[in-house]
Design a protein around this motif. Structure first.
Motif, PDB file in Angstrom:
ATOM      1  N   PHE A  49       0.833  -1.202   0.000  1.00 38.12           N
ATOM      2  CA  PHE A  49       0.000   0.000   0.000  1.00 38.12           C
ATOM      3  C   PHE A  49       0.865   1.248   0.000  1.00 38.12           C
ATOM      4  N   LEU A  50       1.870   1.279   0.849  1.00 40.33           N
ATOM      5  CA  LEU A  50       2.738   2.450   0.935  1.00 40.33           C
ATOM      6  C   LEU A  50       3.395   2.745  -0.409  1.00 40.33           C
ATOM      7  N   GLU A 101       5.209   3.905   7.057  1.00 41.25           N
ATOM      8  CA  GLU A 101       3.906   3.685   7.670  1.00 41.25           C
ATOM      9  C   GLU A 101       3.549   4.804   8.651  1.00 41.25           C
ATOM     10  N   GLU A 102       4.543   5.369   9.297  1.00 45.52           N
ATOM     11  CA  GLU A 102       4.296   6.441  10.257  1.00 45.52           C
ATOM     12  C   GLU A 102       3.626   7.641   9.594  1.00 45.52           C
ATOM     13  N   VAL A 103       3.945   7.904   8.333  1.00 44.92           N
ATOM     14  CA  VAL A 103       3.336   9.017   7.606  1.00 44.92           C
ATOM     15  C   VAL A 103       1.845   8.762   7.396  1.00 44.92           C
ATOM     16  N   ALA A 104       1.493   7.513   7.107  1.00 47.00           N
ATOM     17  CA  ALA A 104       0.098   7.157   6.835  1.00 47.00           C
ATOM     18  C   ALA A 104      -0.735   7.017   8.103  1.00 47.00           C
ATOM     19  N   ARG A 158      -7.650  10.182   1.875  1.00 45.46           N
ATOM     20  CA  ARG A 158      -6.557  11.032   1.384  1.00 45.46           C
ATOM     21  C   ARG A 158      -5.940  10.410   0.134  1.00 45.46           C
ATOM     22  N   TRP A 159      -5.970   9.077   0.064  1.00 50.75           N
ATOM     23  CA  TRP A 159      -5.384   8.360  -1.063  1.00 50.75           C
ATOM     24  C   TRP A 159      -6.401   7.534  -1.843  1.00 50.75           C
ATOM     25  N   LEU A 160      -7.452   7.095  -1.198  1.00 48.73           N
ATOM     26  CA  LEU A 160      -8.385   6.161  -1.819  1.00 48.73           C
ATOM     27  C   LEU A 160      -9.639   6.858  -2.318  1.00 48.73           C
ATOM     28  N   GLU A 182       0.998  10.113  -3.613  1.00 49.20           N
ATOM     29  CA  GLU A 182       1.435  11.421  -3.118  1.00 49.20           C
ATOM     30  C   GLU A 182       2.029  12.287  -4.218  1.00 49.20           C
ATOM     31  N   TYR A 183       2.575  11.663  -5.258  1.00 47.79           N
ATOM     32  CA  TYR A 183       3.238  12.414  -6.327  1.00 47.79           C
ATOM     33  C   TYR A 183       2.438  12.422  -7.618  1.00 47.79           C
ATOM     34  N   GLY A 184       1.135  12.187  -7.520  1.00 56.33           N
ATOM     35  CA  GLY A 184       0.263  12.369  -8.657  1.00 56.33           C
ATOM     36  C   GLY A 184      -0.130  11.144  -9.448  1.00 56.33           C
ATOM     37  N   THR A 185       0.407   9.982  -9.140  1.00 57.34           N
ATOM     38  CA  THR A 185      -0.023   8.794  -9.862  1.00 57.34           C
ATOM     39  C   THR A 185      -1.443   8.431  -9.459  1.00 57.34           C
ATOM     40  N   VAL A 186      -2.163   7.857 -10.384  1.00 50.32           N
ATOM     41  CA  VAL A 186      -3.520   7.379 -10.112  1.00 50.32           C
ATOM     42  C   VAL A 186      -3.623   5.968 -10.678  1.00 50.32           C
ATOM     43  N   ALA A 187      -4.095   5.043  -9.866  1.00 50.55           N
ATOM     44  CA  ALA A 187      -4.252   3.652 -10.310  1.00 50.55           C
ATOM     45  C   ALA A 187      -5.667   3.178 -10.014  1.00 50.55           C
TER      46      ALA A 187
END
Length: 90
Positions: free
Chosen positions: A25-26, A34-37, A44-46, A76-81
Motif C-alpha cells: 500500500f505504501l 507507515e508512520e506518515v500514513a 486522502r489516497w483512496l 502522493e506524487y500524482g499517480t492514479v491507479a
C-alpha cells in the motif's frame, strides 16, 4: 503474511483513519513510511475524497463485508491507479 503480501493492505478505524498499512500500500500511495500514513484518513489516497470511503463504509455497515469495490488510489506524487477493494467490518 500481511506485511509481506504483494497485495496492498490497510487496517483502518471505523472513521476511516489508518491504523496500519503494509509496504505494498505504501508503495502504491507513494508514502515513505507507515508512520506518515498512520492516523491519516484513508480517503486522502483512496477514491474521491469524502465519497468512495463513505460508500464503502455504508456497505460495510449493511453487509459486514465488501468485495471488489472499484475505485482509484492516488499517490502522493500524482499517480492514479484503478484498484479493487475488499473489506470486512470487525
Amino acid at each position: 503474511f500481511v506485511a509481506r503480501s504483494p497485495d496492498a493492505f490497510v487496517l483502518a478505524e471505523k472513521n476511516g483513519r489508518i491504523l496500519a498499512a503494509n509496504r505494498a500500500f505504501l508503495d502504491m500511495a507513494q508514502i515513505a513510511s507507515e508512520e506518515v500514513a498512520r492516523g491519516e484518513p484513508l480517503d486522502r489516497w483512496l477514491g474521491r475524497p469524502g465519497v468512495d470511503v463513505n460508500v464503502l463504509s455504508a456497505s460495510l455497515k449493511r453487509h459486514g463485508s465488501v468485495r471488489l469495490f472499484s475505485t482509484t488510489l492516488r499517490g502522493e506524487y500524482g499517480t492514479v491507479a484503478d484498484v479493487e477493494v475488499s473489506a470486512v467490518d470487525v
